[in-house]
Write a protein that holds these residues in place. Sequence first.
Motif, mmCIF file in Angstrom:
data_model
loop_
_atom_site.group_PDB
_atom_site.id
_atom_site.type_symbol
_atom_site.label_atom_id
_atom_site.label_comp_id
_atom_site.label_asym_id
_atom_site.label_seq_id
_atom_site.Cartn_x
_atom_site.Cartn_y
_atom_site.Cartn_z
ATOM 1 N N ALA A 175 0.825 -1.211 0.000
ATOM 2 C CA ALA A 175 0.000 0.000 0.000
ATOM 3 C C ALA A 175 0.857 1.257 0.000
ATOM 4 C CB ALA A 175 -0.928 -0.014 1.213
ATOM 5 N N ILE A 176 1.939 1.234 0.757
ATOM 6 C CA ILE A 176 2.832 2.404 0.803
ATOM 7 C C ILE A 176 3.508 2.621 -0.540
ATOM 8 C CG2 ILE A 176 4.933 3.332 1.853
ATOM 9 C CD1 ILE A 176 4.157 1.800 4.409
ATOM 10 N N ASP A 177 3.962 1.554 -1.160
ATOM 11 C CA ASP A 177 4.750 1.661 -2.384
ATOM 12 C C ASP A 177 3.904 1.963 -3.623
ATOM 13 O OD1 ASP A 177 6.954 1.086 -0.868
ATOM 14 O OD2 ASP A 177 7.048 -1.029 -1.443
ATOM 15 N N ASP A 178 2.593 1.773 -3.538
ATOM 16 C CA ASP A 178 1.756 1.998 -4.704
ATOM 17 C C ASP A 178 1.900 3.447 -5.194
ATOM 18 O OD1 ASP A 178 -1.185 2.851 -5.793
ATOM 19 O OD2 ASP A 178 -0.714 0.774 -6.293
ATOM 20 N N PRO A 179 2.064 3.658 -6.498
ATOM 21 C CA PRO A 179 2.264 5.032 -7.002
ATOM 22 C C PRO A 179 1.083 5.954 -6.761
ATOM 23 C CG PRO A 179 2.004 3.460 -8.803
ATOM 24 C CD PRO A 179 2.189 2.653 -7.571
ATOM 25 N N ASP A 180 -0.107 5.401 -6.559
ATOM 26 C CA ASP A 180 -1.278 6.235 -6.277
ATOM 27 C C ASP A 180 -1.322 6.700 -4.837
ATOM 28 O OD1 ASP A 180 -2.151 5.966 -8.888
ATOM 29 O OD2 ASP A 180 -3.363 4.193 -8.446
ATOM 30 N N THR A 181 -0.532 6.067 -3.973
ATOM 31 C CA THR A 181 -0.474 6.485 -2.578
ATOM 32 C C THR A 181 0.404 7.721 -2.459
ATOM 33 O OG1 THR A 181 -0.804 4.228 -1.771
ATOM 34 C CG2 THR A 181 0.163 5.799 -0.237
ATOM 35 N N LEU A 182 -0.181 8.810 -1.975
ATOM 36 C CA LEU A 182 0.513 10.099 -1.919
ATOM 37 C C LEU A 182 0.665 10.561 -0.474
ATOM 38 C CD1 LEU A 182 -1.441 11.884 -4.802
ATOM 39 C CD2 LEU A 182 0.715 10.588 -4.976
ATOM 40 N N ASN A 183 1.518 11.562 -0.287
ATOM 41 C CA ASN A 183 1.656 12.169 1.030
ATOM 42 C C ASN A 183 0.289 12.595 1.569
ATOM 43 O OD1 ASN A 183 4.438 11.862 1.083
ATOM 44 N ND2 ASN A 183 4.830 13.897 0.222
ATOM 45 N N TRP A 184 0.129 12.423 2.866
ATOM 46 C CA TRP A 184 -1.064 12.782 3.627
ATOM 47 C C TRP A 184 -2.206 11.769 3.486
ATOM 48 C CZ3 TRP A 184 0.248 16.265 7.038
ATOM 49 C CH2 TRP A 184 1.204 17.236 6.704
ATOM 50 N N ASP A 185 -1.987 10.674 2.759
ATOM 51 C CA ASP A 185 -3.016 9.634 2.670
ATOM 52 C C ASP A 185 -3.116 8.874 3.992
ATOM 53 O OD1 ASP A 185 -3.585 10.309 0.096
ATOM 54 O OD2 ASP A 185 -2.826 8.467 -0.828
ATOM 55 N N MET A 186 -4.278 8.248 4.201
ATOM 56 C CA MET A 186 -4.483 7.403 5.369
ATOM 57 C C MET A 186 -4.628 5.952 4.915
ATOM 58 S SD MET A 186 -7.429 7.370 8.357
ATOM 59 C CE MET A 186 -6.727 8.773 9.234
ATOM 60 N N ILE A 187 -3.840 5.082 5.507
ATOM 61 C CA ILE A 187 -3.891 3.646 5.208
ATOM 62 C C ILE A 187 -4.455 2.929 6.424
ATOM 63 C CG2 ILE A 187 -2.521 1.585 4.733
ATOM 64 C CD1 ILE A 187 -0.608 3.401 3.162
ATOM 65 N N GLU A 188 -5.549 2.214 6.209
ATOM 66 C CA GLU A 188 -6.224 1.480 7.287
ATOM 67 C C GLU A 188 -5.966 -0.013 7.104
ATOM 68 O OE1 GLU A 188 -10.343 2.407 9.223
ATOM 69 O OE2 GLU A 188 -10.676 0.998 7.560
ATOM 70 N N VAL A 189 -5.558 -0.667 8.171
ATOM 71 C CA VAL A 189 -5.126 -2.065 8.102
ATOM 72 C C VAL A 189 -6.106 -2.936 8.873
ATOM 73 C CG1 VAL A 189 -3.222 -3.660 8.513
ATOM 74 C CG2 VAL A 189 -2.740 -1.255 7.977
ATOM 75 N N GLY A 190 -6.651 -3.960 8.201
ATOM 76 C CA GLY A 190 -7.621 -4.853 8.810
ATOM 77 C C GLY A 190 -6.989 -5.846 9.767
ATOM 78 N N ASP A 191 -7.841 -6.577 10.490
ATOM 79 C CA ASP A 191 -7.381 -7.561 11.459
ATOM 80 C C ASP A 191 -6.531 -8.631 10.780
ATOM 81 O OD1 ASP A 191 -8.892 -6.147 13.237
ATOM 82 O OD2 ASP A 191 -10.524 -7.611 13.342
ATOM 83 N N GLY A 192 -5.547 -9.114 11.489
ATOM 84 C CA GLY A 192 -4.716 -10.182 10.967
ATOM 85 C C GLY A 192 -3.303 -10.082 11.497
ATOM 86 N N VAL A 193 -2.476 -11.014 11.068
ATOM 87 C CA VAL A 193 -1.055 -11.013 11.403
ATOM 88 C C VAL A 193 -0.270 -10.746 10.123
ATOM 89 C CG1 VAL A 193 0.851 -12.310 12.392
ATOM 90 C CG2 VAL A 193 -1.469 -12.663 13.262
#
Length: 579
Positions: A345-363
């Motif tokens: 998700a971080i490395d995706d070119p569409d991910t830009l500064n100030w974006d919020m990444i939400e991570v679901g349950d899991g390991v």
Amino acid sequence: MKITSMIILISFLLISSGVAIAHEDVNLDEVEALLDDLEISFYDLYEIQHEIRDRNLNWTAGVTSVSNLSIEEKRALCGLEFDVLREISGPTIQVPVNLKMGSASYGTFDWRDVSGENWMTSVKDQASCGSCWAFADLGVIEAIVNIELDNPGFDLDLSEQHLVSACCPAGNCGGGDPLDAFFYIQEDGVPVEECFPYLADNSGCTPCTDWEDGTWTIGDIYQVVPGTTEAYKWGLETFGPMVVALHASDDLFYYTGGIYEPLDGWGAEPNHAVVLVGYNDPEGCWIIKNSWGEGWGNNGYGKVYYSDLEKYSDYGFPLIVTNISGPSPVHNLNTDERFSTIQEAIDDPDTLNWDMIEVGDGVYHENVVVDKLLTIRSKSGAENCIVEAANPNIPVFDVRTGYSKIDRFTIRGATNDDGIYLDSVAHCKIRDNIVSDNNCGIRLYHSSGNNIYRNRLLGNLIQADDNTDGNLWDNGYPSGGNYWSDHECVDIYSGIDQDQAGSDGICDEPYTNIAGSAGAADRYPLYEGSSADPCTIYDTNGTPGIQKDEAVNAIADYLIHGTIDKATAVAVLNCYFFG
């Protein structure tokens, strides 16, 4: 008449509890008539009990949830299928060469009581469907999710119907292959029970809409080899509950307790899949979880002697799975794109500064490099979202961009490095995390102006390290700082200077054991179990962070109701405006 009825009732209760009775003790004709009304074959049960008694076997037979089925219906429940010519495509797990062998005793082990917790999910009932293979697979996955999350109460409930439906090629109510089902789950995943409720019948592929976005998948599938008692024990303790096979004879359906032995001996080939959950060396037996409801065995569990499972290892058992991931776990809320890992998700070119990444349950087994200005937070809290170092020699989170936020994760496993590492950055926030079992929990290197609070630092060799002035290791009063497992905390006083009578969930003395040249301290370390943080108290609507209505509630509690003080209201407003 009353006496006869009482005899019949007592006889029925004795039979139900597995106690053998002799012909002369009761009127068998009346007992048989009563049991016939209940569709229970008295003479089948009586003859089983009689032989158990005569042979002095160590198990009991009685009325169970499946004993009243016809022979055909009983045998239809045993739906294990396998391909003896196929080799498992994934690697096998070879036991260590120094494993205890021969007569070495391990003691007892039971996943229903590890560290005082039951890690198994509930016993289920496959009903009139030969789906034992599906219930065994999902019973293992559900338990391992609890174990990998370190949360025995998570209790995921996955859909067996999805596996017996036309969605999955592994089988149906006529039988199926647990290994093929694992392969399917590895590739396509399986949704939760609510998405596709159990019908105990073959069906089309009709799960809920967008079920693909809600699937759970497995990373690896292994068979433990060799098929020895010691290897089974090692696999069970090392990896968790395992899918095993046995031959279910007709008398197994009457099993109510003890250590089961089929009266006619074990069949040459297995026909039934169950979950192996434990062992007992003093009794020389395995503990298994069945899928015939809690009315069978000991609340759905049973025991068989050592070697009775191992004899079927040549058919590809036992099976273990690892690295289980939840549904579409990582979500960029700004682009609405979904990813399988945080780094992706971080490395995706569409991910830009100030974006919020939400991570679901899991390991998540990864080492995350944060090289964009992002907020990265779990969806439902640190207890259910674990990021464990794939490589223990580098940080779990390596933060290289200022103004980043890392929120609500369990971060562990960097045994030779840092759980969270900030390198030459400023104005980052690290909060609401559980940071445990790392060489260093949180390290700040040439970084200033950062804020670290509401974290729990547990059992790190070095809890924290800070070599630069200007970082805050708390969020002021009354919000507080962090919980430190090595801090001898006393909470008698309250107030900004901790000099007022009455406890407040904050330790009376600061935490000063932060390593590094900065001489940093947490001024308001949290007391164990503290809920002192006002933002946590007012975050009630399930949406991450303080929302407008929650901030309004805090203002009303201060200005109108008088139930909180000004400092608490201000702290909530700070969370609303500034996160």
